[in-house]
Design a protein around this motif. Structure first.
Motif, PDB file in Angstrom:
ATOM      1  N   VAL A   1       0.851  -1.189   0.000  1.00 33.94           N
ATOM      2  CA  VAL A   1       0.000   0.000   0.000  1.00 33.94           C
ATOM      3  C   VAL A   1       0.894   1.249   0.000  1.00 33.94           C
ATOM      4  O   VAL A   1       0.651   2.208  -0.753  1.00 33.94           O
ATOM      5  N   ASP A   2       1.942   1.213   0.814  1.00 34.54           N
ATOM      6  CA  ASP A   2       2.897   2.338   0.852  1.00 34.54           C
ATOM      7  C   ASP A   2       3.531   2.556  -0.522  1.00 34.54           C
ATOM      8  O   ASP A   2       3.688   3.701  -0.976  1.00 34.54           O
TER       9      ASP A   2
ATOM     10  N   LEU B   1       2.261   1.805  -3.465  1.00 36.14           N
ATOM     11  CA  LEU B   1       1.268   2.396  -4.370  1.00 36.14           C
ATOM     12  C   LEU B   1       1.081   3.881  -4.096  1.00 36.14           C
ATOM     13  O   LEU B   1       0.944   4.688  -5.027  1.00 36.14           O
ATOM     14  N   ASN B   2       1.107   4.259  -2.808  1.00 41.73           N
ATOM     15  CA  ASN B   2       0.968   5.678  -2.452  1.00 41.73           C
ATOM     16  C   ASN B   2       2.163   6.500  -2.943  1.00 41.73           C
ATOM     17  O   ASN B   2       2.004   7.613  -3.453  1.00 41.73           O
TER      18      ASN B   2
ATOM     19  N   LYS C   1      -3.598   9.669  -4.878  1.00 44.17           N
ATOM     20  CA  LYS C   1      -3.815   8.226  -4.736  1.00 44.17           C
ATOM     21  C   LYS C   1      -3.701   7.562  -6.105  1.00 44.17           C
ATOM     22  O   LYS C   1      -3.773   8.232  -7.150  1.00 44.17           O
TER      23      LYS C   1
ATOM     24  N   GLN D   1     -11.131  -2.241  -3.876  1.00 50.05           N
ATOM     25  CA  GLN D   1     -10.791  -1.328  -2.778  1.00 50.05           C
ATOM     26  C   GLN D   1     -10.279  -2.102  -1.569  1.00 50.05           C
ATOM     27  O   GLN D   1      -9.294  -1.710  -0.933  1.00 50.05           O
TER      28      GLN D   1
ATOM     29  N   TYR E   1      -6.769  -3.812  -2.370  1.00 50.06           N
ATOM     30  CA  TYR E   1      -5.679  -2.841  -2.516  1.00 50.06           C
ATOM     31  C   TYR E   1      -5.528  -1.943  -1.278  1.00 50.06           C
ATOM     32  O   TYR E   1      -4.801  -0.956  -1.313  1.00 50.06           O
TER      33      TYR E   1
ATOM     34  N   ASP F   1      -7.454   0.182   0.180  1.00 46.49           N
ATOM     35  CA  ASP F   1      -7.944   1.556  -0.010  1.00 46.49           C
ATOM     36  C   ASP F   1      -6.876   2.483  -0.607  1.00 46.49           C
ATOM     37  O   ASP F   1      -6.887   3.691  -0.365  1.00 46.49           O
ATOM     38  N   ALA F   2      -5.963   1.904  -1.382  1.00 46.24           N
ATOM     39  CA  ALA F   2      -4.910   2.719  -2.012  1.00 46.24           C
ATOM     40  C   ALA F   2      -5.371   3.312  -3.341  1.00 46.24           C
ATOM     41  O   ALA F   2      -4.658   4.117  -3.937  1.00 46.24           O
TER      42      ALA F   2
ATOM     43  N   ASP G   1      -7.695   5.433  -6.081  1.00 53.75           N
ATOM     44  CA  ASP G   1      -8.601   6.551  -6.291  1.00 53.75           C
ATOM     45  C   ASP G   1      -9.673   6.109  -7.292  1.00 53.75           C
ATOM     46  O   ASP G   1     -10.859   6.090  -6.986  1.00 53.75           O
TER      47      ASP G   1
END
Length: 602
Positions: free
Chosen positions: A285-286, A288-289, A299, A492, A495, A497-498, A500
């Motif tokens: 997740v980090d 992807l951010n 996002k 969602q 992933y 919640d990574a 948009d």
């Protein structure tokens, strides 16, 4: 004097099997002969008596060889016809052949059911003696599977009826999906040129350097899936409905029962794998951010998932990609390198980028000829090179099994993905190590991380979607709107919640949901990925000489459960989260290195 290097063809050779393509007279003769073989096997099956003593072992062994002969011819024809259609989705003659081979396949399934049902009626003591006999001992695992499967299913008459109805029912819906996709054309301006692309070609734009091209191609694809969403929804609902009706008759509560049986995997193992992944998603997740911010957004957008984050957009010609693979396969072992070189030299690979090819990639076996064929659309990216290595890994698995009887070659999807991912890892690691600049290293590391994201997040989203879809389908037709919602929710969640923007019509765009041979064409990929990481770690540890141990493992993939395979060859208990967590941890190291390099770069 150094010999000139052979230029590898990007178009496969199918004439070696049946000269003349789908119009081949050889193919026609083969199919007619196959009908006669099937008729003979059907007659043998009808005359088969329930074994009453161990003396029947020789008769059963001969029957197994007769089954093998028909299966090899059936598989060969089906594989070649599938290749014709993949290479040219407008090949109408191949489409007719596909219908014919489906009917022959259904007849073969029915005759197999008759044989299995008859043998399953053998009393316990006689059965035990047969399994210990010299003639049948090597087939004991598969024969035991047959016996257990019969006990889980309906009567011979009912199962035969299901198989017959599936040709124009279950399989018919899958073929309708292929027809719908064939007709989709995507019109888009790429680098100032107006193009009309197939779905496969448009999908390749997901890694285009231009954010505008990526976004417009994604939106054009999403619109195209949306225009036919009611047709796709109908096909998906009918495929699932057919399966659920069969499961209900058999008394099976879970839609996962069949795919788990087919993968020789316990639900305990599957749960342990997903739990370990779920507990270790934070680094991804980090990633992807961070990638989103590198691309100038807060996002991650779905259409930016494959976007390059480095100035390095190194391209390799098909020839260069092939040589890169061969070089690094050779560093692992001589057999993998020699086998793969033969695949290139003998034109086993269809890689040309042209219209009317189906999307995606695959490897299919031509068992009678002991060859394979690989299909993909090569556009020169390192991701393409990794895909090519992946498919060669599948082909090598079949090569490793050549000394094994056909009966013991029927490995499941999870372990199939192990061999392919192992080959892919060799090339991906080599590419990172060979990087000449930081930018290039970042790009190659990211390519590796993207595969982890695909297996831990994308595949997980597919699994969540399919699990929930099947549950809702038990209560009736699931609407297109609900399918879009289920897909969005699954993405969602998977992933973290990574995201948009999501890909609501992913359920329509993904062929795997419409493959009628098996449901849940997803979790075995993740299993194979993580299982192969453990084997790869062992290969690095042991170094030279591991290739023969690796081939021994591959030869066992169809004669034991995945739990027993891991314990025998790796000494690991895969029903425990700890095993899977070790594999995920290896992938986290790639993320950490990526973060470090991009931080320095920033």
């Amino acid at each position: 004097m150094e010999l000139a290097q052979q230029a590898y063809s990007e178009v496969w050779d199918l004439d070696v099997f049946f000269k003349g393509g789908s119009e081949s007279q050889q193919l026609r003769t083969h199919l007619d002969g196959l009908k006669d073989q099937l008729a003979s096997l059907e007659e043998t099956a009808r005359a088969l008596q329930i074994p009453v003593s161990v003396d029947a072992a020789n008769e059963v062994a001969n029957l197994i060889n007769s089954i093998r002969d028909v299966a090899l011819d059936l598989s060969q024809a089906g594989a070649v016809i599938g290749c014709f259609l993949a290479a040219d989705t407008t090949d109408k003659k191949a489409l007719i052949h596909q219908g014919e081979i489906s009917t022959l396949g259904a007849r073969f399934s029915t005759v197999m059911l008759t044989i299995q049902q008859t043998l399953a009626k053998t009393d316990a003591d006689t059965w035990k003696g047969l399994m210990e006999s010299a003639e049948l001992k090597e087939f004991a695992f598969v024969l035991e599977e047959w016996r257990e499967e019969v006990a889980l299913k309906l009567s011979e008459e009912e199962e035969s009826l299901i198989t017959s109805l599936s040709v124009d029912g279950l399989q018919g819906w899958g073929q309708l999906y292929d027809l719908l996709v064939r007709d989709i054309k995507i019109k888009i301006d790429v680098d100032g040129v107006e193009k009309e692309l197939s779905v496969g070609q448009a999908n390749n734009l997901s890694s285009h350097a231009s954010a505008d091209v990526r976004k417009r191609s994604f939106e054009a694809l999403e619109e195209a899936w949306g225009e036919k969403e009611d047709f796709f929804a109908s096909a998906l609902n009918r495929i699932a409905g057919f399966r659920l009706a069969v499961y209900k008759k058999r008394g099976w509560d879970s839609a996962l029962k069949e795919p788990l049986l087919r993968n020789r995997m316990s639900e305990e193992t599957l749960d342990a794998m997903w739990s370990a992944i779920g507990s270790h998603k934070a680094p991804f997740v980090d990633y992807l951010n961070v990638k989103a911010k590198m691309l100038g957004t807060e996002k991650m957008n779905w259409y930016d998932m494959d976007a390059p984050v480095s100035a390095s957009t190194k391209k390799l010609s098909y020839q260069e990609g092939a040589e890169f693979i061969l070089q690094h396969f050779g560093e692992f072992g001589p057999e993998l390198e020699a086998f793969s070189r033969k695949a290139f030299e003998d034109s086993w690979i269809e890689a040309e980028d042209r219209p009317n090819k189906r999307p995606g990639g695959f490897c299919t076996g031509m068992p009678k000829s002991e060859q394979s064929r690989i299909f993909m659309t090569y556009s020169g990216t390192m991701s393409n090179v990794a895909t090519l290595a992946h498919e060669l890994g599948h082909a090598f698995h079949s090569y490793a099994l050549r000394p094994v009887h056909w009966m013991n070659r029927q490995y499941a999807m999870g372990v199939a993905e192990t061999a392919s991912t192992f080959a892919e890892m060799i090339v991906a690691d080599a590419a990172v190590k060979a990087a000449e600049t930081n930018d290039e290293k970042i790009a190659l590391l990211e390519d590796k991380i993207q595969r982890s994201v695909a297996f831990f997040m994308n595949i997980h989203a597919r699994f969540l979607f399919e699990t929930r879809f099947y549950e809702e389908r038990k209560n009736g037709i699931v609407s297109t709107e609900r399918l879009n919602d289920l897909m969005t929710e699954a993405q969602q969640e998977a992933y973290g919640d990574a995201l948009d923007t999501t890909h609501p019509h992913f359920w329509a765009s993904k062929l795997h949901f419409y493959i009628t041979g098996t449901s849940f064409y997803n979790f075995p990929y993740t299993f194979g990925y993580l299982f192969s990481l453990s084997i790869y770690a062992k290969a690095l540890e042991e170094g030279e000489g591991f290739e023969q141990k690796y081939m021994a493992l591959l030869r066992d993939t169809a004669v034991m459960s995945v739990e027993d395979l891991a314990m025998k060859h790796l000494g690991e208990d895969i029903t425990q989260q700890a095993f899977w967590a070790k594999g995920v941890a290896l992938c986290v190291k790639d993320v950490e290195e990526f973060m470090e390099l991009t931080s320095v770069k920033g």
